[in-house]
Design an enzyme around this catalytic site. Sequence first.
Site, mmCIF file in Angstrom:
data_model
loop_
_atom_site.group_PDB
_atom_site.id
_atom_site.type_symbol
_atom_site.label_atom_id
_atom_site.label_comp_id
_atom_site.label_asym_id
_atom_site.label_seq_id
_atom_site.Cartn_x
_atom_site.Cartn_y
_atom_site.Cartn_z
ATOM 1 N N ARG A 1 5.177 12.846 -9.987
ATOM 2 C CA ARG A 1 4.680 11.514 -9.685
ATOM 3 C C ARG A 1 3.906 10.880 -10.836
ATOM 4 O O ARG A 1 4.067 9.700 -11.130
ATOM 5 C CB ARG A 1 3.789 11.577 -8.443
ATOM 6 N N GLU B 1 -6.825 17.774 2.205
ATOM 7 C CA GLU B 1 -7.056 16.871 1.080
ATOM 8 C C GLU B 1 -8.546 16.770 0.736
ATOM 9 O O GLU B 1 -8.905 16.416 -0.391
ATOM 10 C CB GLU B 1 -6.482 15.474 1.397
ATOM 11 N N HIS C 1 1.047 7.041 -6.828
ATOM 12 C CA HIS C 1 2.416 7.331 -6.414
ATOM 13 C C HIS C 1 3.374 6.291 -6.984
ATOM 14 O O HIS C 1 3.137 5.098 -6.857
ATOM 15 C CB HIS C 1 2.486 7.342 -4.889
ATOM 16 N N SER D 1 8.879 6.682 0.483
ATOM 17 C CA SER D 1 8.877 8.123 0.239
ATOM 18 C C SER D 1 9.554 8.539 -1.061
ATOM 19 O O SER D 1 10.581 8.005 -1.460
ATOM 20 C CB SER D 1 9.589 8.821 1.390
ATOM 21 N N LEU E 1 -3.680 16.985 9.830
ATOM 22 C CA LEU E 1 -2.990 18.277 9.839
ATOM 23 C C LEU E 1 -3.971 19.423 9.711
ATOM 24 O O LEU E 1 -3.903 20.404 10.452
ATOM 25 C CB LEU E 1 -1.970 18.327 8.706
#
Lengths: 666, 250
Positions: A337, A453, A266, A284, A43
Site C-alpha cells: 500500500r 489496531e 491506502h 478494497s 474484532l
Amino acid sequence: MALDSKVPAGAIADKWTKHKGEIPLVSPANKRLLDIIVVGTGLAGSSAAASLAEMGYNVKAFCFQDSPRRAHSIAAQGGINAAKNYQNDGDSVYRLFYDTIKGGDYRSREGNVHRLAEVSRNIIDQCVAQGVPFARDYGGLLDNRSFGGVQVSRTFYAKGQTGQQLLLGAYSALNRQIAKGRVKMYARHEMQELVVVDGKARGIIAKNLVTGEFERHSAHAVLLCTGGYGNVFFLSTNAMGSNVTAAWKAHRKGAYMANPCFTQIHPTCIPVSGENQSKLTLMSESLRNDGRIWVPAKKEDAEAIRAGKLHPNDIAEADRDYYLERRYPAFGNLVPRDVASRAAKERCDAGYGVNKTGEAVYLDFAAAIMRFGEEEVHVKGLKNPSTAEIKALGEKVVESKYGNLFQMYEKITASNPYKEPMMIYPAVHYTMGGLWVDYNLMTTIPGCFALGEANFSDHGANRLGASALMQGLADGYFVAPYTVGEFLSTDIRSGKIPTDSPEFEAAEQAVRERTEKFINNNGTKSVDFFHKRLGKIMWNEVGMARSEKGLKQAIADIQALREEFYADVRVLGSANGMNPELDKAGRVADLIELGELMAKDALERNESCGGHFREEYQSPEGEALRDDENFAFVSAWEFTGVPAEAQLHKEELTFENVELKTRSYK
Amino acid sequence: MDLTLKIWRQNGPQEKGEMKTYPISGVEEDMSFLEMLDFLNDKLINEGIEPVVFDHDCREGICGMCSLFINGEAHGPGRKVTTCQLHMREFKSGDTIYIEPFRAKAFPIIKDLMVDRSAFDRIQRAGGYISVNTSGNTIDANAIPVPKENADKAFDAATCIGCGACVATCKNSSAMLFASAKISQFSLLPQGQPEAKERVLNMVHQMDLEGFGNCTNTGACEVECPKGISLENIARMNRDYLFASLSSNK
C-alpha cells in the site's frame, strides 16, 4: 523505565508454544473471582470478551455505538490472511511471517509476528465453525485471493464484506456469552478515563451517552480494543465515531505510545469531492487483483481529461502509463500500500492526475472484464460471440466478485465502473502505531492491555492487506485470553476492586471538570471547525510526505490550534442527557494532542520506512531510504505533560530469522 | 440547492416531539444526505440552536447505524442504499424534505432522530449463534465442504446490517426479515444444524416478546432493505418454525 518486550527465548517457531505452556494457570474457581473490562467491541474486543467469558472470567464490555455489531471492523472489505496453503502455492507460516516483516519494512517485532502467522490458521477454522460464510468454490471448499505485497493466494474472503462477516461471527460468540450472563454489555457507553490504583489498571470511568451519567467500573484488568486513530486527519476511511480517547487516556496515565507516526495511507479510495465531505470511502485492495492502475502518458491528455474534453475510454493503449507495472514489474499492481500510494502521489504531483482537483488516477477493469468474458465463452462453448456479448459475460463475473464495491462506488460518484474506469486516490486508512505492548500484549501500565489496531506490535511501518482482520482476531481469540493469565494469576486473592477509592474519586472528578469546561466555554466555533483544521495540518505536513521544516511547523500550528480550541469551542446543550457534540469535543481534544505527538515522532525518525516517508531520505528514483544502522528500533513515547516534549524510550529490534534487506518489489 | 427541511425534534423518550422547519441554502449535489445534516448542524450551532441528533457512524453503508425515514421511506428514495449512501443529487432545489426517525413500538425514540434498537440485539442473543468455544482445536476449515449454492445463499442472508429499515417500513412493525436473515444463514449451513430447532423457536419467541408485529406478506421490507435481503428468508424461517414446533421435544 527500561522496555522489556518479554519475548521468550528459544527458536522462533517454538516461542509461542513454549510460552503458552509456561503461563501460570488460573483455576476455574478463581476465574470466577476475577473481573475483566473490555473496551471496544470490534474484532479484537468482541473476540476477547467472548473468549475470556467462555474461560470463566467475569467480563464487562463497552462500546460507544448502539450495538457491539457496529464497531468499525464491520467495514473491512477485502479479506483475512491465513497460512493454510490450500492453494498449494508454497505458502507456509514462515512465508506469512516473512511477508509481514518485510511488508512492515522491518520495523515490527519478530516474535509477535511469528505468533500471528502461527495462529492465523486457527482463526479460519474457528470462524468456519461459527458459521462465517466465506466464499467457496464449486467443490464446496474455501476460495482464496491475493493481496498486495505477496506472491501467494492466502486471503480468505466473503465478497467485499469480509470484515462484516467476521465481526458478526465474533458478535454471535459475544451474544452467546451475554445471554449466559457471562458478559455484561454496555452499549452507548464511552470510556472517559483509566483508573490506576497502586500502579495497576483497575477500572474505568465510563459515560453513559444516553443519560450523560458517569459510571465507575472496576476490574482486575482492562483491555483496550479501541482501534486506530486515523480520524486525526479528519478525512479518513474510519467511521465518524472512531477516536483515540481510550488509548490517549491510558497514555496520559503512563502507557507509552509507540511509533505514532506510522500511518497507512491506502492507495485505492474514492477521491475527495468537496469541502463539506465528512469521510472517505475505501475501494478494497482486492480490486487490484484484477484492476489495472494508470494515468495518461501524455500530459496534454491529462489536461484534456481534467477540462472535461476527453474521455478515458478514448485514450489509446499506447498512450496509457500503467505506472505500477512499469516501475515494479515483479509485483505490478499488487505492490504494498505505501508503495502504491506514493506512486500515485508522484504521478499526480507531476501533473498527470485525472479529476478536477488533479488528485486521482484510474483503476480500470476493462481488460479484466474481457479476460473473464473470454473464459466464460470458453466454459459455455459459445461460437463467434460478439465483443458486446463477451463484455456482458465478463461484467457478470466481475459483479460476482466485487458487486457490492462497484455498487458503492456508483452510489457515491454517480459513475458506472463497469463502463468507465474508477477514479481513486490515496486516503488515510489505518494506523500501525499505537500503545506499546510487550509479548503478552500488556502496556507499560500493569493490568492494562491493548489489542488489535490499538496496539503497535505486528505491522511495523506498513501493514499488508488483509492482515488487520487477522491481527484483531488473533489477539482477541488466541493471544490475550492466554496471556492475561500471567498477570491475573497473581491477583486471585485481591478480591473485588472497590470503586469508592480516592483514585476512582479523582478520576471521575477530572472527567466532570473536563465536561463542565466544554459546556460552559461559550466559544464561537463548532467542534468540526477545529477538527477540520487539525486534519488539514496533519494531511499536509504529517501525511504521505514529511519534511523537517514541515513537521516543525506542524507542531507549532497544532499547539496554537489547541489553545484556540479550548478558548473558542462552542458546545451547546447540557451535560445531562444525550449530547453528541459534547462527546465529539472530548474526542477532538484528544486527537489534537495525539497529532502533536505524531508530528514529533515523525520529526525524530530521520529515515523513510513504510508509510513514513521523509522527503530528505529518498533514493534518486524516489524510493524510501531506510536507515537500519540508526533507526532499527521502536519509538515508545512517555507522556510528560506536553505531547511535543514526550520522552523517548527505544526498544531495539533484533532480526534473527529474517535478513534485513532493502525492500524491493521491482 | 435551496431546501426546506422538516425535521422531527424530540428532547427525550418521554417528551412530546414535533416537526420543525429549517430552510437551508448552499447544499451541494455531491454531499451525502448526512453531510447535508452536518452542514445544517454547523449552521444551527452558529445560530445558537442545539444541533439535530441522529445516529450514524461508518458512512459507507455497512455499520447499520444510520436510520432516517425520509419523505416517508426508510433510508429515503433510491433502492439498496442506506441513508449515508444517499446523495443530494437525488433531490432538486426547492424541494421540501421530511425527516423522521424509524418509528416502531419496539424502537423507542431516544432523542430527535435517534432510536433505541437494542431489541434487535436481544433477538440475536436468543439464539443467533453457533455454540462453539474458542479453542484452536476446531476441525480444519475445509473438512466440511459446503455446496457453493448454499454458501452463497447463507452469505446473502448474512449481509443484513441490522438497521431496522424493515421494521420501520412494515405496517405491522414486524422484525421477521431481520430475524429470518440470521436464522436462514445458519439453517443453510451444516454448522447450524444441531441447534436449528431451538434457534428458530427462541428467536421468534424473543421477537414477539419485544413487541414486534407479525408478517402479512406485503413485501415492503424487502423493497426498502438496503442490502436486498430476500423474502425467501421469511418463508424459510416459517418452514423451520413449523417443523421445529411439531418436532421439538420442548
